[in-house]
Design an enzyme around this catalytic site. Structure first.
Site, PDB file in Angstrom:
ATOM      1  N   TRP A   1       7.771   5.001   2.850  1.00  0.00           N
ATOM      2  CA  TRP A   1       7.170   6.343   2.939  1.00  0.00           C
ATOM      3  C   TRP A   1       8.180   7.433   2.657  1.00  0.00           C
ATOM      4  O   TRP A   1       7.856   8.439   2.005  1.00  0.00           O
ATOM      5  CB  TRP A   1       6.494   6.534   4.297  1.00  0.00           C
ATOM      6  CG  TRP A   1       5.298   5.646   4.449  1.00  0.00           C
ATOM      7  CD1 TRP A   1       5.154   4.599   5.308  1.00  0.00           C
ATOM      8  CD2 TRP A   1       4.081   5.678   3.677  1.00  0.00           C
ATOM      9  NE1 TRP A   1       3.938   3.986   5.121  1.00  0.00           N
ATOM     10  CE2 TRP A   1       3.258   4.626   4.138  1.00  0.00           C
ATOM     11  CE3 TRP A   1       3.621   6.496   2.647  1.00  0.00           C
ATOM     12  CZ2 TRP A   1       1.991   4.376   3.602  1.00  0.00           C
ATOM     13  CZ3 TRP A   1       2.364   6.237   2.116  1.00  0.00           C
ATOM     14  CH2 TRP A   1       1.565   5.206   2.587  1.00  0.00           C
TER      15      TRP A   1
ATOM     16  N   ASP B   1       8.331  13.175   9.005  1.00  0.00           N
ATOM     17  CA  ASP B   1       7.043  12.482   8.901  1.00  0.00           C
ATOM     18  C   ASP B   1       6.979  11.538  10.096  1.00  0.00           C
ATOM     19  O   ASP B   1       7.720  10.562  10.173  1.00  0.00           O
ATOM     20  CB  ASP B   1       6.982  11.710   7.575  1.00  0.00           C
ATOM     21  CG  ASP B   1       5.735  10.832   7.457  1.00  0.00           C
ATOM     22  OD1 ASP B   1       4.884  10.865   8.362  1.00  0.00           O
ATOM     23  OD2 ASP B   1       5.627  10.110   6.440  1.00  0.00           O
TER      24      ASP B   1
ATOM     25  N   LYS C   1      -3.010   6.665  12.713  1.00  0.00           N
ATOM     26  CA  LYS C   1      -2.229   5.658  13.416  1.00  0.00           C
ATOM     27  C   LYS C   1      -2.304   5.873  14.929  1.00  0.00           C
ATOM     28  O   LYS C   1      -2.678   4.982  15.660  1.00  0.00           O
ATOM     29  CB  LYS C   1      -0.763   5.675  12.964  1.00  0.00           C
ATOM     30  CG  LYS C   1      -0.477   4.979  11.631  1.00  0.00           C
ATOM     31  CD  LYS C   1      -1.032   5.639  10.419  1.00  0.00           C
ATOM     32  CE  LYS C   1      -0.818   4.906   9.128  1.00  0.00           C
ATOM     33  NZ  LYS C   1       0.051   5.555   8.180  1.00  0.00           N
TER      34      LYS C   1
HETATM   35  C1  LIG Z   1       0.341   5.918   6.807  1.00  0.00           C
HETATM   36  C2  LIG Z   1       1.555   6.725   6.527  1.00  0.00           C
HETATM   37  C3  LIG Z   1       1.586   7.690   5.500  1.00  0.00           C
HETATM   38  C4  LIG Z   1       0.430   7.922   4.561  1.00  0.00           C
HETATM   39  O1  LIG Z   1      -0.633   8.512   5.183  1.00  0.00           O
HETATM   40  P1  LIG Z   1      -1.923   8.997   4.372  1.00  0.00           P
HETATM   41  O2  LIG Z   1      -2.726   9.650   5.428  1.00  0.00           O
HETATM   42  O3  LIG Z   1      -2.564   7.780   3.793  1.00  0.00           O
HETATM   43  O4  LIG Z   1      -1.491   9.934   3.315  1.00  0.00           O
HETATM   44  C5  LIG Z   1       2.742   8.428   5.353  1.00  0.00           C
HETATM   45  N1  LIG Z   1       3.811   8.235   6.142  1.00  0.00           N
HETATM   46  C6  LIG Z   1       3.812   7.305   7.118  1.00  0.00           C
HETATM   47  C7  LIG Z   1       5.031   7.134   7.977  1.00  0.00           C
HETATM   48  C8  LIG Z   1       2.691   6.520   7.343  1.00  0.00           C
HETATM   49  O5  LIG Z   1       2.690   5.598   8.323  1.00  0.00           O
END
Ligand SMILES: *Cc1c(COP(=O)(O)O)cnc(C)c1O
Length: 361
Positions: A102, A172, A196
């Site tokens: 990511w 993030d 999540k």
């Molecule tokens: C799942 C995830 C993403 C992507 O999320 P989307 O909502 O599909 O854009 C980005 N960063 C991390 C750390 C993730 O776990």
């Protein structure tokens, strides 16, 4: 009805009581004679719900008063691009610490708006560790430093919040937000896709320090400017009302559970249980991540013979253990242990692992 233990990486398990409450209120919400999805986001009931959700989140994370809370759309991925759009002048440097898939993606998307540099990476280690802070090549003139606190695919977690001096730290936290107490004041901006640890997909929660909202590095349509969302209480246009409502229910649930201190305690216990099962299997199961960087949220592991992976996943499914297949980029097995997965589910997985080893050894 047979709800199984759900180890999905995302969209992931939600607390059962949250789903039950949503079910009970689905047709008639809050005296509205309609569902929460069918009423105006500018009506009194929805505005009150939204304010309560924000207040509960502020309480849970002890968010300082000089931070705005935004409820956005587009997934974390959209904000890989939108964060640099809002914070960097054209060609201004932004430093990315990359310890998994990511972070890599975030840096790639940022390159459209910034001189996005990989200031440190654990790619050479196949993303099995966090690059040591002493090796980070940070530019004091950078617009921000971007980290991914938990790499959902690689199962790697940054346990300590790094000190990056005066440059704002952007994180993030899609897959570990609300999993333990957090010192928000160490960050300039935090963003997280909801699917999540918060609610359904299609909602992004962002915490942003007010001075960063004052940055105006390029003309942008209103719909891309965080400052506009902040000024409009995240109602610049029609928000994801259903996602916001479910996030609010999850925040209430977290408070009822004892808040983030309790969640941190539970998440540590869950992860310890599963890693002990892996480490105690005599090499039948193995986790590739450097022990100090092992994720509490996403536990990746391999069987001693990869040919058994699909058997493990299929038999696990039959035993009521869902979504154990590893990410297609890595193979193997992945069990995600977000807040809504109770320790009973992790114990069921550990018992299954022992039995699988006994019968397939
Ligand atoms: C799942 C995830 C993403 C992507 O999320 P989307 O909502 O599909 O854009 C980005 N960063 C991390 C750390 C993730 O776990």
């Amino acid at each position: 009805m047979s709800r199984a233990w759900n180890f999905s990486a995302g969209p992931a398990a939600l607390p059962v009581t949250v789903l039950q409450r949503a079910q009970a209120e689905l047709l008639e919400w809050d005296g509205a004679h309609a569902s929460v999805m069918e009423v105006s986001h500018r009506g009194k009931a929805f505005m009150e719900m939204a304010a309560r959700a924000e207040a509960d989140l502020r309480e849970l994370l002890a968010i300082p008063a000089n931070y705005k809370v935004l409820f956005l759309q587009g997934g974390a991925t959209q904000h890989f691009a939108q964060v640099p759009m809002n914070l960097c002048a054209d060609g201004q440097r932004a430093d990315y610490i990359v310890n998994g898939h990511w972070g890599e993606k975030a840096a790639t998307e940022a390159a459209f708006y910034a001189d996005a540099r990989i200031a440190a990476s654990s790619l050479a280690d196949a993303y099995r560790s966090i690059p040591a802070r002493a090796t980070w090549e940070l530019d004091p003139g950078a617009a921000f430093v971007h980290i991914t606190t938990n790499e959902t695919i690689h199962g790697v977690e940054m346990r300590d919040i790094p000190d990056v001096g005066e440059v704002p730290l952007v994180a993030d936290m899609s897959s570990d937000i609300l999993s333990q107490p957090l010192d928000v004041s160490k960050f300039g901006l935090i963003y997280a896709g909801a699917q999540k640890n918060i609610g359904p997909s299609g909602l992004v929660v962002m915490l942003v320090r007010e001075d960063l909202l004052a940055r105006h590095p390029r003309p942008l349509p209103k719909i891309f400017r965080y400052a506009e969302y902040a000024a409009a209480d995240s109602m610049l246009n029609t928000p994801n009302t259903w996602g916001w409502y479910l996030a609010g229910l999850t925040f209430q649930w977290l408070k009822e559970q004892g808040g983030l201190v309790e969640m941190g305690r539970r998440n540590a216990a869950k992860a310890a249980l599963l890693y002990a099962a892996i480490d105690g299997s005599g090499g039948y199961y193995s986790n590739p991540v450097e022990p100090s960087a092992r994720s509490r949220m996403n536990v990746v592991f391999n069987l001693h013979d990869a040919a058994l992976d699909p058997v493990f996943v299929a038999e696990g499914g039959k035993a009521g253990l869902l979504a154990l297949k590893g990410h297609r980029a890595l193979g193997g097995i992945r069990a995600s242990l977000y807040n809504a997965v109770p320790i009973e589910g992790v114990q069921a997985l550990c018992d299954f692992m022992t039995e699988f080893q006994r019968t397939h050894g």
